[in-house]
Design a protein around this motif. Sequence first.
Motif, short mmCIF file in Angstrom:
data_model
loop_
_atom_site.label_atom_id
_atom_site.label_comp_id
_atom_site.label_asym_id
_atom_site.label_seq_id
_atom_site.Cartn_x
_atom_site.Cartn_y
_atom_site.Cartn_z
N LEU A 1 0.83 -1.21 0.00
CA LEU A 1 0.00 0.00 0.00
C LEU A 1 0.86 1.26 0.00
O LEU A 1 0.58 2.21 -0.74
N SER A 2 1.90 1.29 0.81
CA SER A 2 2.77 2.47 0.88
C SER A 2 3.45 2.74 -0.45
O SER A 2 3.63 3.90 -0.84
N GLU A 3 3.83 1.69 -1.17
CA GLU A 3 4.48 1.86 -2.48
C GLU A 3 3.51 2.42 -3.50
O GLU A 3 3.87 3.25 -4.34
N SER A 4 2.27 1.97 -3.45
CA SER A 4 1.27 2.45 -4.40
C SER A 4 0.92 3.91 -4.15
O SER A 4 0.85 4.71 -5.08
N LEU A 5 0.73 4.28 -2.88
CA LEU A 5 0.35 5.65 -2.55
C LEU A 5 1.49 6.63 -2.78
O LEU A 5 1.28 7.84 -2.87
N ARG A 6 2.72 6.12 -2.88
CA ARG A 6 3.88 6.98 -3.10
C ARG A 6 3.80 7.70 -4.45
O ARG A 6 4.45 8.73 -4.67
N LYS A 7 2.97 7.19 -5.36
CA LYS A 7 2.85 7.79 -6.69
C LYS A 7 2.01 9.06 -6.67
O LYS A 7 1.95 9.77 -7.68
N TYR A 8 1.38 9.37 -5.56
CA TYR A 8 0.46 10.49 -5.50
C TYR A 8 0.97 11.56 -4.54
O TYR A 8 1.48 11.26 -3.47
N GLU A 9 0.82 12.83 -4.95
CA GLU A 9 1.33 13.94 -4.16
C GLU A 9 0.54 14.15 -2.87
O GLU A 9 1.02 14.80 -1.94
N GLY A 10 -0.68 13.63 -2.81
CA GLY A 10 -1.53 13.87 -1.66
C GLY A 10 -1.00 13.26 -0.37
O GLY A 10 -1.38 13.69 0.72
N PHE A 11 -0.15 12.25 -0.48
CA PHE A 11 0.38 11.58 0.70
C PHE A 11 1.85 11.95 0.88
O PHE A 11 2.69 11.59 0.05
N ASN A 12 2.14 12.69 1.94
CA ASN A 12 3.52 13.15 2.13
C ASN A 12 4.41 12.02 2.67
O ASN A 12 3.93 10.93 2.99
N SER A 13 5.69 12.31 2.79
CA SER A 13 6.67 11.28 3.14
C SER A 13 6.44 10.72 4.55
O SER A 13 6.66 9.54 4.79
N ASN A 14 6.01 11.57 5.48
CA ASN A 14 5.78 11.10 6.85
C ASN A 14 4.63 10.09 6.91
O ASN A 14 4.71 9.08 7.61
N VAL A 15 3.55 10.39 6.18
CA VAL A 15 2.40 9.48 6.14
C VAL A 15 2.81 8.16 5.50
O VAL A 15 2.49 7.08 6.02
N LEU A 16 3.54 8.23 4.41
CA LEU A 16 3.97 7.02 3.71
C LEU A 16 4.90 6.18 4.58
O LEU A 16 4.82 4.95 4.58
N MET A 17 5.77 6.86 5.34
CA MET A 17 6.70 6.14 6.21
C MET A 17 5.94 5.40 7.32
O MET A 17 6.24 4.25 7.64
N MET A 18 4.92 6.06 7.89
CA MET A 18 4.15 5.44 8.96
C MET A 18 3.34 4.25 8.43
O MET A 18 3.20 3.23 9.11
N ILE A 19 2.82 4.38 7.21
CA ILE A 19 2.09 3.26 6.60
C ILE A 19 3.05 2.09 6.36
O ILE A 19 2.71 0.93 6.61
#
Length: 201
Positions: A117-135
């Motif tokens: 999920l974190s890898e997929s959402l990384r393609k979108y600007e809406g999710f910043n690096s902190n959110v992606l890291m926590m996911i």
Amino acid sequence: ALPLPTRLVIMVSDFFVATWWAWLAALIFMPITIKFMRKRSARFAYKLDEMKLKIAFFGELNRMFTVSKFAYNFSSLFKSGVPLLENLKLCESVVGNKVMGQALKDARRDVAGGMKLSESLRKYEGFNSNVLMMIAVGEASGDLGGALGNIASYYNEEIPRRVKKIFSIVEPVILLLLITVVGFTALSIILPIVSMYDSIS
């Protein structure tokens, strides 16, 4: 001859007096039209929500609200035992933004294909690096629901602070604008009086 500031104020006044009905109609019918177009056209709704995420000052706040709603609902559903793919499908309609909803829809497809999920959402600007890291941490630890819950808790504290910060910036700008308008209007009244006094003298 009237001074330039006075002529400008008179021109603006005449313009609004002549077109007041058009402004009133726009004020009434524009929200209705936008609401109608949003329901009738998926493309219009997508572009409108995309614009909301890019507005100065408020775009970032909209993004935070959207991510917060996603994190809260995802965490609640996940802890209730809802499977990941079904969870993402349910969250698509509750985030309140078509752009973010499309990101979750694409993520559901990617996750079904084996992507994290974190890898997929990384393609979108809406999710910043902190959110992606926590996911990503939640995925690695097996506590994805807890990770999203922490994100929701963080935004519940951060959003009020961000709102206060935005208004602390916008308030002086509005005040400066009002001072400029009032000052220019006062100048347009005073200058003809001074000019007339000079001519009499």
